[in-house]
Write an enzyme that holds these catalytic residues in place. Structure first.
Site, PDB file in Angstrom:
ATOM      1  N   TYR A   1       0.848  -1.195   0.000  1.00 14.44           N
ATOM      2  CA  TYR A   1       0.000   0.000   0.000  1.00 14.44           C
ATOM      3  C   TYR A   1       0.879   1.240   0.000  1.00 14.44           C
ATOM      4  O   TYR A   1       1.753   1.399   0.859  1.00 14.44           O
ATOM      5  CB  TYR A   1      -0.904   0.002   1.239  1.00 14.44           C
TER       6      TYR A   1
ATOM      7  N   ASP B   1       9.241   2.518   0.403  1.00 11.29           N
ATOM      8  CA  ASP B   1       8.169   3.135   1.172  1.00 11.29           C
ATOM      9  C   ASP B   1       8.333   2.677   2.620  1.00 11.29           C
ATOM     10  O   ASP B   1       7.858   1.616   3.009  1.00 11.29           O
ATOM     11  CB  ASP B   1       6.810   2.709   0.601  1.00 11.29           C
TER      12      ASP B   1
ATOM     13  N   LYS C   1       4.816   8.343   9.944  1.00  9.64           N
ATOM     14  CA  LYS C   1       4.426   7.626  11.154  1.00  9.64           C
ATOM     15  C   LYS C   1       5.358   7.872  12.332  1.00  9.64           C
ATOM     16  O   LYS C   1       5.285   8.920  12.959  1.00  9.64           O
ATOM     17  CB  LYS C   1       4.255   6.139  10.849  1.00  9.64           C
TER      18      LYS C   1
END
Length: 438
Positions: A144, A245, A273
């Site tokens: 994702y 990523d 994050k």
């Protein structure tokens, strides 16, 4: 009805009156099959509007390495608001935050800050296409990379997997431009042969290969030995850019992220994050050569709130803390190992087939229909998972005082706040939930 007596369901209905669907991210729509409305969160505990306390293994989808309401971050950001949190001009925090990222992440010398992982991924892909003069982007099934038009595709639920092949590129949402994914190719995760075949056929058309270096968003599936190095070699040989990523893995699986853990350096890295400790901030960066077109203003990246001073104060606080704690990742590994052992034992005692995979404090836990020796790809795992029973297990666990995402492919996130006493409490609740599953 007295406010003290109102339930989570009551509050959720109030929210739905003014928030479409009751959530401000479609990713959360299926996250609470049993209504749960939070009033407070601290450490790894959340307290709902019914004043019930739950041990949380979702942890805001991963940013809280030091737990909710970390005092260092809260105090620093509060202080920044008194000094001005957004001017739209260069600030001394820019150099401080950027230097910390460059110091800790092996493949980064320069960065650009953004507001979310989706923004940072979009900008990194645009930079790769501008730098190479090519358009084809290679992704992997189950990975994702945010919800932008050119990379959002189906692939996480059983309904999306059934009837398709790993190489099928299927739009991930209604309303997407039909041709939006025309310049992407998708491959099975950990399939070296498929990667080599694609580069042999289309190597001169590939602008970038983007991947989660650990497939975290669908089951916590680590790269098989040599796979990341193969991607590094093929992209370098064919003039394409390799993009990690590390929105989730960055500063979590190691101080320098997955690229430090596995010893493979990408051209561009996307971070978010943990870096902001729960504050909305992201970054993308690489060696100066990879960032050249942004440095000379030949490429485009924008955002009014990108790199705002409050966000960068959070980044500086978190990364300074990470840099200072020499034993942090040994502590996190111990917490992860203890949690894995305890959860495995619960399922073993109850004689329930389960798949548990872990990289550091990222852990996948999925109830199975049948035993599974190993899962190197998303399909290996998804074919064995009992999605409906896992969802039922989650609802029972939530009632017993433990929250984790009801999708069996979503990871569990651990933090320094998941101490032994908290874990013992959670294990008891998980055992009761499994017993009640029937």
């Amino acid at each position: 009805m007295d406010a003290e007596r109102r339930t989570n369901a009551d509050f959720l209905e109030d929210i739905k009156e003014v928030i479409a669907g009751g959530v401000s991210s479609s990713m959360r729509a299926a996250a609470v099959p049993v209504p749960l409305v939070v009033r407070r969160a601290e450490g790894c505990l959340i307290r709902d509007v019914e004043d019930r306390e739950l041990v949380d293994f979702n942890m805001g989808y991963g940013p809280h390495l030091f737990g909710y309401a970390d005092r260092d971050v809260a105090d620093a950001v509060a202080d920044q608001f008194t000094k001005g949190h957004m001017t739209g001009l260069p600030h001394e925090l820019d150099a401080e935050a950027g230097s910390l990222v460059a110091e800790l992440v092996p493949g980064v010398e320069q960065v650009r800050f953004a507001n979310s992982g989706t923004e940072a991924v979009t900008s990194a892909l645009r930079l790769a296409r501008a730098t190479t003069g090519r358009s084809l982007v290679v992704t992997f099934e189950g990975h994702y990379h945010g919800w932008s038009e050119t990379v959002l595709r189906a692939g996480k639920t059983t309904l999306q997997i059934q009837g398709t092949r790993p190489t099928d590129v299927v739009a991930g949402a209604p309303g997407m431009i039909p041709e939006a994914l025309a310049h992407t190719a998708q491959l099975p995760w950990n399939d070296a042969e498929a990667v080599e075949e694609l580069f042999a056929r289309d190597g001169d058309r590939i602008a970038a290969v983007i991947l989660e270096p650990v497939l975290v968003n669908a089951g916590v599936i680590a790269p098989v030995p040599g796979f990341l190095q193969l991607l590094r070699d093929l992209t370098a040989r064919n003039g394409a850019m390799l993009i990690f990523d590390e929105v989730i893995t960055g500063f979590r699986v190691a101080r320098g992220g997955a690229q430090e853990l596995y010893g493979v350096e990408p051209d561009l890295t996307v971070l978010s994050k943990v870096m902001g400790g729960g504050f909305p901030v992201a970054a993308f960066g690489g060696r100066k050569a990879a960032m050249r077109m942004l440095a000379t203003n030949e490429a485009h990246h924008a955002g009014v709130y990108a790199g705002n001073h409050a966000a960068l104060r959070a980044v500086v606080t978190v990364l300074t803390k990470i840099r200072a704690l020499s034993g942090l990742y040994a502590e996190l590994e111990a917490i992860g190992a203890d949690a894995e052992d305890a959860v495995r034992e619960v399922f073993a005692v109850e004689r329930r087939p389960v798949h548990i995979a872990r990289v550091g404090t990222l852990m996948g836990v999925a109830l199975l229909r049948k035993p599974l020796e190993k899962a190197d790809t998303l399909r290996d795992l998804a074919e064995a998972v009992d999605f409906s029973r896992h969802r039922r297990f989650q609802t029972l666990a939530q009632r017993e005082g433990v929250y984790f995402h009801p999708n069996a492919l979503e990871p569990w996130f651990l933090s320094t706040a998941h101490t032994g006493d908290v874990l013992d409490k959670a294990v008891g609740a998980l055992r009761r939930a499994l017993t009640g599953l029937g």
